[in-house]
Design a protein around this motif. Structure first.
Motif: not given
Length: 648
Positions: A582-588, A608-613
């Motif tokens: 488990p990585l830190d949830e603040k990573l993405t 980091s920002l993830h443009y999922n959707g």
């Protein structure tokens, strides 16, 4: 005796007209029957809806969240959706075709089964021109209607009644938006944000008056002594029909429209005061209501279809850019030069793997990564793409430099065909994306939770075989924007774990038993998502993750591409069971491709920002507030971008 020869010809002459009359009578009977049996709608265009899958997931009632008010009219439609099941799953998964370069749409109907008693929820899968994960139900930013202050003459009781009605309307709007999102996905969020001012309000009122007048007219015409009212109603109906035949918006209406509407309203009031057959009027009004509801739902489906088609289809300008780069590659072979192979196999470098078919998306992911780190010269990027975009990718990254970072473009299809022929999956699959709806078993209209998951595709499981000389890599989705230095990931000791990922412990494997099949698994294990993943390739090979994945695939019914991509959901979760670090949830920070409610300060602080959707930043459908983070790392001033009018 002599008269008989004269009689027979006369009878023969009469037989001809009789046969003709009989034929006409027969035709008059058959023609109405033909219209009766021909029930096909004439005014509708049938379109092929992209194959979708939904998987029902259970929600444990003892951990149910805060209840929401029930009674929504859209719940029945959602319940109807949940009765469809693909293969052995207890539901239906919505999946969109992954091809970014062609707008090919396929419809596949899945067999229907009854939902098991312990199931309730939905999983939608989306794959588009980029990639893909997760946040709870998104709430779009909708501008509230301006408040009108009541005058002093309004009594307190009137104020209370008005406030109560406004609260009820707001609750209904929230309920409708939730049910709309369950059925049509992120299209509903986008449609609310881009809602336009109604320009045909008066026209719609005219249609309503016309419907009511038509429903009363047959009953009024039968009454004795109402000839004047009948004639007046007939004249008003004809006037409305004439106006509506040439008017579609309020600007087309004549200046006398208010007077005519008032006349029609007075006529309808007089008609309602007459003693008429209420059953006939009720039947007519219900018929009009049902037709209007069906038509509205039909247009909603068409709009959602076009929205999703726009999300999947590569924009014309991007297609032009890819073609121009491919053509230029073959015209100028001098740019076709790779760095020393040692840089891409040396353990001293920090290696990234990106699966992409989108030149600009991969460029932004790499540019943001090297711009956010202190030593970009030690970064090596391996881009896996398909044969169609291979030469465009090579030429683009040969023309543009990224702070001395090493970049290599690999033809995934060619390397599988030449060096790894034992793997049957030779097509490049981008990270798979799923929309998971979890609903309560006892209260299916309440306690709904929504999670967006982005998981590894089938192509990810070949990475250890392609990069046999590497022991640790970071896998990036091409719709990720990096804002902090990720060099610290290589200093993490994952122990015996294989995949370093952000976990979603709000979603357990035990809640997905109807999707995971009969394979043994720990029900308390958390789900995880792709986006930024630290992969220990040595431990991957030691645990035989790829072999276990191929063995698990044989247990799932894979008949076509739809079922193959749907199988990525259980295969990704089961293959890495007990192997997730488990990585830190603040990573993405995920959800920038569907969630309108992300705080700007939170987005700015995230690594980091993830443009999922569906709402990718390079599309016109993208959420405007979040595009600025992506555009900041877009290469500007390229000649081909200007010529192809690429302006995301």
């Amino acid at each position: 005796m002599k008269a008989q020869p004269l009689l027979l010809p006369a009878l023969k002459r009469r037989r001809g007209p009789r046969v003709a009359v009989l034929a006409l009578v027969l035709c008059s009977l058959l023609v109405p029957l033909a219209f009766l049996f021909d029930r096909a709608p004439s005014g509708y265009v049938t379109t092929e809806e992209r194959h979708r899958q939904e998987v029902v997931l259970p929600l444990l009632d003892h951990v149910a969240e805060k209840r929401r008010p029930s009674g929504s009219g859209a719940d029945t439609r959602q319940d109807a959706l949940e009765k469809k099941v693909p293969g052995s799953s207890a539901g239906v998964i919505h999946q969109q075709t992954p091809d970014k370069n062609i707008s090919k749409v396929i419809r596949q109907q899945t067999p229907e089964k009854t939902i098991s008693k312990g199931s309730a929820g939905v999983v939608h899968q989306y794959k588009q021109i980029g990639s893909h994960s997760t946040s709870d139900g998104a709430k779009p930013k909708v501008s509230p209607a301006p408040k009108v202050e009541p005058s002093d003459a309004v009594s307190d009781s009137t104020k209370v009644a008005r406030d109560t009605s406004q609260e009820g309307e707001k609750a209904d709007e929230v309920e409708k938006s939730k049910s709309c999102q369950l059925e049509f996905g992120s299209y509903c969020l986008w449609s609310i944000e881009h809602k336009e001012v109604m320009k045909d309000y008066t026209v719609k009122r005219l249609k309503d008056q016309l419907f009511v007048a038509r429903s009363y007219y047959p009953s009024i015409a039968k009454l004795q002594g109402q000839e004047a009212l009948t004639q007046e109603m007939k004249q008003n109906i004809q006037d409305h029909e004439k106006i509506l035949s040439v008017s579609t918006v309020d600007a087309d209406l004549p200046s006398s429209i208010n007077r005519r509407m008032k006349q029609m309203e007075q006529t309808i009031v007089r008609a309602k005061s007459c003693t008429v057959d209420c059953r006939s009027v009720d039947r007519k009004l219900r018929q009009i209501l049902y037709m209007t509801e069906d038509e509205a739902h039909f247009h909603m489906q068409q709009s959602a279809f076009l929205y999703n088609l726009g999300a999947q289809t590569l924009p014309k300008s991007h297609h032009c850019l890819s073609m121009r780069l491919t053509l230029e590659y073959f015209k100028s072979s001098s740019l076709d030069s790779d760095d020393s192979p040692g840089r891409f196999s040396s353990p001293e470098y920090r290696h990234f793997v990106i699966l992409s078919r989108n030149v600009l998306a991969a460029s932004v992911a790499i540019n943001s990564t090297v711009s956010s780190c202190k030593e970009p010269g030690y970064f090596a990027f391996h881009i896996l793409t398909d044969a169609q975009n291979f030469y465009a990718m090579k030429h683009w990254f040969a023309r543009n430099s990224y702070k001395n970072a090493a970049i290599r473009v690999i033809n995934y299809e060619a390397i599988i065909l030449e060096k790894l022929p034992k793997y049957t999956i030779r097509q490049l699959f981008l990270p798979e994306e799923f929309r998971v709806l979890i609903r309560s078993i006892k209260r299916p209209t309440e306690n709904t939770r929504m999670k967006y998951l982005s998981l590894f595709s089938h192509s990810h499981f070949v990475i250890p075989e392609i990069f046999k000389y590497l022991n640790k890599v970071v896998v990036l989705d091409d719709d990720v924007v990096v804002q902090r230095d990720l060099s610290f990931l290589w200093n993490i000791d994952m122990g015996d774990k294989v995949n370093g990922a952000v976990e979603l412990c709000g979603l357990k494997l035990g809640e997905m038993k109807n999707v995971l099949g009969k394979t043994a698994y720990d029900p308390k294990s958390c789900a995880w998502m792709s986006g930024v993943n630290l992969i220990n390739l040595d431990k991957w090979r030691e645990h035989n993750v790829t072999e276990n994945y191929l063995r698990l695939m044989k247990k799932f019914e894979v008949k076509d591409e739809l079922s193959l991509r749907a199988a990525a959901f259980p295969l990704s979760l089961l293959s890495f069971q007990h192997l997730i670090y488990p990585l830190d949830e603040k990573l993405t920070l995920a959800g920038l491709g569907y969630d309108y409610g992300i705080d700007e300060e939170v987005a700015r602080r995230s690594a980091s920002l993830h443009y999922n959707g569906n709402m990718k930043p390079w599309l016109e459908l993208g959420i405007p507030e979040y595009k600025k983070y992506w555009k900041r790392f877009l290469v500007r001033g390229d000649r081909f971008m200007d010529e192809c009018n690429v302006n995301p």
